[in-house]
Design an enzyme around this catalytic site. Structure first.
Site, PDB file in Angstrom:
ATOM      1  CD  GLU A 111      -2.831  -1.237   2.369  1.00 37.61           C
ATOM      2  OE1 GLU A 111      -4.015  -1.562   2.224  1.00 37.61           O
ATOM      3  OE2 GLU A 111      -2.312  -0.985   3.485  1.00 37.61           O
ATOM      4  CD  GLU A 131      -2.790  -6.551   4.297  1.00 32.86           C
ATOM      5  OE1 GLU A 131      -2.214  -5.458   4.304  1.00 32.86           O
ATOM      6  OE2 GLU A 131      -2.675  -7.372   3.346  1.00 32.86           O
TER       7      GLU A 131
END
Length: 260
Positions: A111, A131
């Site tokens: 990210e 995640e």
């Protein structure tokens, strides 16, 4: 300044090295320090380009520091100005940022990389959004990645946590290009020098237009540009640099950009 960051100024170029062995993971303190660094970069008229990379040769960044989370860092805690890693939500970041991806780039590290404008990766780099396996959501990637690469590839990465190598990342357009690991920083610095020699007011206008137009129709965006309703565009059209560009072209010489 956090001990986890090594920050170097080379003329108009700022190099930021995230150096938190073993995995260059980011805790709240480090995120806040990164935000301060990138805010100062944004606001310094003498700096034109930033490079973000990881310390060592194995990790660019493994994302959120789960060990720190286990010790009390809240996942929804105070990341500081600019949000996680100092770049994801940095307002009015109208200067180019290059990510030099020197190894594993996963979770919040991916990210962070997606927050840059140009991504150059070493040939051994790898990418994932794991995640899902720890029962949480890659929030920023869920917003950004399906807009950057084919939807079904982004969804597979988000839903399964599958790893991809640098070659596949380049194939889907996630990164700009791959270079041998030993040449990574030379390549990135050459790109940064090219950008640093360019017109900073034009870069600012490009970044604001791209960012703001994402939520507009084409015609609405064009109307705002032609009516000089973007602050950076209005500044550019009234600037010395705008005249310098035309004069340099007419005089068949290289322009001298002053950023004003």
């Amino acid at each position: 300044m956090s001990d986890a960051l090594k920050v170097t100024r080379n003329g108009a170029i700022l190099e930021v090295v995230l150096d938190r062995p073993k995995a260059n993971a980011i805790d709240l303190q480090t995120s806040r320090a990164m935000g301060e660094v990138f805010r100062d970069f944004r606001d310094d008229p003498d700096l034109r380009v930033a490079i973000i990379t990881g310390g060592g040769e194995k990790f660019f960044c493994a994302g959120w520091d789960l060990k720190a989370a286990a010790d009390g860092d809240a996942v929804d805690g105070d990341y500081g100005v600019g949000g996680f890693g100092g770049l994801q939500e940095m307002r009015a970041m109208n200067k180019p940022v290059i990510a030099a991806i020197n190894g594993i780039c996963c979770g919040g590290g991916l990210e962070l990389a997606l927050s840059a404008d140009i991504l150059i990766a070493a040939d051994h780099a790898s990418f994932a959004l794991p995640e899902i396996r720890s029962g949480t959501v890659a929030d920023a990637a869920s917003v950004k990645l399906p807009k950057r690469i084919p939807y079904h590839i982004a969804m597979e990465m988000l839903l399964t946590g599958r790893w991809i190598d640098a070659e596949e990342a380049a194939r889907w357009g996630m990164i700009n290009r791959i270079v041998p690991a030993a040449s990574l920083m030379d390549e990135v610095r050459q790109t940064a020098e090219l950008l640093a020699s360019g017109p900073p007011l034009v870069y600012a206008a490009i970044k604001e237009i791209v960012r703001e137009a994402e939520a507009m129709t084409f015609q609405d965006a064009m109307n705002r540009i032609t009516q000089r309703q973007f602050g950076t565009v209005d500044h550019l059209y009234a600037s010395e640099d705008q005249l310098e560009g035309a004069r340099a072209f007419a005089e068949k010489r290289d322009p001298v950009w002053k950023g004003r």
